[in-house]
Design a protein around this motif. Sequence first.
Motif, PDB file in Angstrom:
ATOM      1  N   ALA A  33       0.831  -1.212   0.000  1.00 43.03           N
ATOM      2  CA  ALA A  33       0.000   0.000   0.000  1.00 43.03           C
ATOM      3  C   ALA A  33       0.863   1.259   0.000  1.00 43.03           C
ATOM      4  N   GLU A  34       1.964   1.247   0.759  1.00 46.12           N
ATOM      5  CA  GLU A  34       2.861   2.407   0.791  1.00 46.12           C
ATOM      6  C   GLU A  34       3.517   2.631  -0.566  1.00 46.12           C
ATOM      7  N   ALA A  37       0.891   3.919  -3.025  1.00 42.59           N
ATOM      8  CA  ALA A  37       0.534   5.328  -2.818  1.00 42.59           C
ATOM      9  C   ALA A  37       1.578   6.243  -3.446  1.00 42.59           C
ATOM     10  N   LYS A  40       1.219   6.067  -7.303  1.00 44.45           N
ATOM     11  CA  LYS A  40       0.053   6.837  -7.749  1.00 44.45           C
ATOM     12  C   LYS A  40       0.322   8.331  -7.684  1.00 44.45           C
ATOM     13  N   THR A  48      -5.678  13.788  -7.797  1.00 41.54           N
ATOM     14  CA  THR A  48      -4.654  13.928  -6.779  1.00 41.54           C
ATOM     15  C   THR A  48      -3.927  15.240  -7.010  1.00 41.54           C
TER      16      THR A  48
END
Length: 66
Positions: A33-34, A37, A40, A48
């Motif tokens: 997930a890190e 992120a 992305k 974003t």
Amino acid sequence: MSERFADATVRLAGMAGLWFGWSPDAFWRATPAELGALVKAAGGEAGTAPPDAGTLARLMEAFPDG
């Protein structure tokens, strides 16, 4: 033929080092997930927005470099 997992992770670890300044240890301690992120955010995913000056100032105060 599919790429071997070890080959793919070595390449990804190298990219994380180049793009994000991560050491190999930081790469292996990071969660998917890190890493996702960061990828992305670096890719400018739609919706974003980069942080504004006020947000950056608060982050710099909360997490000083020294």
